[in-house]
Design a protein around this motif. Structure first.
Motif, mmCIF file in Angstrom:
data_model
loop_
_atom_site.group_PDB
_atom_site.id
_atom_site.type_symbol
_atom_site.label_atom_id
_atom_site.label_comp_id
_atom_site.label_asym_id
_atom_site.label_seq_id
_atom_site.Cartn_x
_atom_site.Cartn_y
_atom_site.Cartn_z
ATOM 1 N N ALA A 44 0.708 -1.254 -0.054
ATOM 2 C CA ALA A 44 -0.106 -0.255 -0.016
ATOM 3 C C ALA A 44 0.712 1.047 -0.014
ATOM 4 O O ALA A 44 1.847 1.439 0.849
ATOM 5 C CB ALA A 44 -1.031 -0.039 1.088
ATOM 6 N N GLY A 45 0.406 2.065 -0.695
ATOM 7 C CA GLY A 45 1.416 3.280 -0.997
ATOM 8 C C GLY A 45 2.588 3.463 -1.994
ATOM 9 O O GLY A 45 2.866 4.524 -2.158
ATOM 10 N N ALA A 46 2.710 2.326 -2.429
ATOM 11 C CA ALA A 46 4.050 2.136 -3.163
ATOM 12 C C ALA A 46 3.541 2.649 -4.705
ATOM 13 O O ALA A 46 2.582 2.590 -4.903
ATOM 14 C CB ALA A 46 4.498 0.604 -3.272
ATOM 15 N N THR A 47 4.730 3.057 -5.354
ATOM 16 C CA THR A 47 4.214 3.432 -6.659
ATOM 17 C C THR A 47 4.551 2.279 -7.590
ATOM 18 O O THR A 47 5.479 1.661 -7.508
ATOM 19 C CB THR A 47 5.270 4.538 -7.198
ATOM 20 O OG1 THR A 47 5.132 5.807 -6.511
ATOM 21 C CG2 THR A 47 5.041 4.765 -8.738
ATOM 22 N N LEU A 48 3.667 1.878 -8.037
ATOM 23 C CA LEU A 48 3.543 0.701 -9.193
ATOM 24 C C LEU A 48 3.889 1.137 -10.622
ATOM 25 O O LEU A 48 3.087 1.879 -11.106
ATOM 26 C CB LEU A 48 2.156 -0.156 -9.049
ATOM 27 C CG LEU A 48 2.133 -1.533 -9.787
ATOM 28 C CD1 LEU A 48 3.346 -2.317 -9.811
ATOM 29 C CD2 LEU A 48 0.786 -2.039 -9.826
ATOM 30 N N ILE A 49 4.824 0.336 -11.194
ATOM 31 C CA ILE A 49 5.123 0.653 -12.465
ATOM 32 C C ILE A 49 4.899 -0.604 -13.344
ATOM 33 O O ILE A 49 5.547 -1.549 -13.005
ATOM 34 C CB ILE A 49 6.601 1.005 -13.065
ATOM 35 C CG1 ILE A 49 6.719 2.405 -12.088
ATOM 36 C CG2 ILE A 49 6.706 1.219 -14.422
ATOM 37 C CD1 ILE A 49 8.215 2.842 -12.275
ATOM 38 N N LEU A 50 3.665 -0.543 -13.874
ATOM 39 C CA LEU A 50 2.966 -1.815 -14.278
ATOM 40 C C LEU A 50 3.202 -1.748 -16.055
ATOM 41 O O LEU A 50 2.424 -1.043 -16.478
ATOM 42 C CB LEU A 50 1.396 -2.268 -14.177
ATOM 43 C CG LEU A 50 0.963 -3.596 -14.426
ATOM 44 C CD1 LEU A 50 1.764 -4.733 -14.037
ATOM 45 C CD2 LEU A 50 -0.134 -3.688 -14.009
ATOM 46 N N THR A 51 3.874 -2.908 -16.732
ATOM 47 C CA THR A 51 3.943 -2.996 -18.118
ATOM 48 C C THR A 51 2.896 -4.045 -18.473
ATOM 49 O O THR A 51 3.339 -5.161 -18.013
ATOM 50 C CB THR A 51 5.392 -2.956 -18.500
ATOM 51 O OG1 THR A 51 6.012 -1.883 -18.131
ATOM 52 C CG2 THR A 51 5.249 -3.163 -20.232
ATOM 53 N N VAL A 52 2.091 -3.767 -19.268
ATOM 54 C CA VAL A 52 1.263 -4.848 -19.764
ATOM 55 C C VAL A 52 1.739 -4.875 -21.483
ATOM 56 O O VAL A 52 1.883 -4.062 -22.195
ATOM 57 C CB VAL A 52 -0.184 -4.285 -19.684
ATOM 58 C CG1 VAL A 52 -1.179 -5.626 -20.489
ATOM 59 C CG2 VAL A 52 -0.513 -4.086 -18.325
#
Length: 104
Positions: A44-52
């Motif tokens: 929670a609170g983390a920055t997620l860099i999600l590549t699809v």
């Protein structure tokens, strides 16, 4: 005369050390359309860099966050929010889920 007796004193004690709360940081993950639905775990609170990614042009949607992207590769950047735990990333092109975002 007898000199006064002085009781030994204990050395001063240092206050207990406490670690500052850790910051959630940044988590980089990826998931692919057309494979099994995977779970992306992020604090929670983390920055997620999600590549699809996909082998074909598609429109991707992150439910809850209401983010859209398109192409064969698209990167979403978001802050992991516990109220969106279990958010589904899906292809609007195929109407199939690609992965879930599990906020821990």
């Amino acid at each position: 005369t007898v000199p006064p007796t002085v009781a030994p004193t204990a050395p001063p004690t240092a206050p207990p050390t406490t670690k500052p709360p850790s910051k959630p940081g940044t988590v980089t993950k990826s998931c692919s359309a057309g494979g099994p639905v995977t779970s992306v775990k992020v604090p929670a609170g983390a920055t997620l860099i999600l590549t699809v990614t996909s082998t074909t042009e598609q429109e991707f949607h992150v439910h809850g966050y209401d983010l859209l992207g398109s192409g064969t590769r698209f990167t979403f950047v978001l802050t992991a929010d516990p109220k969106f735990d279990g958010a589904i990333v899906e292809s609007h092109t195929t109407q199939k889920p690609i992965c879930t975002i599990d906020v821990t």
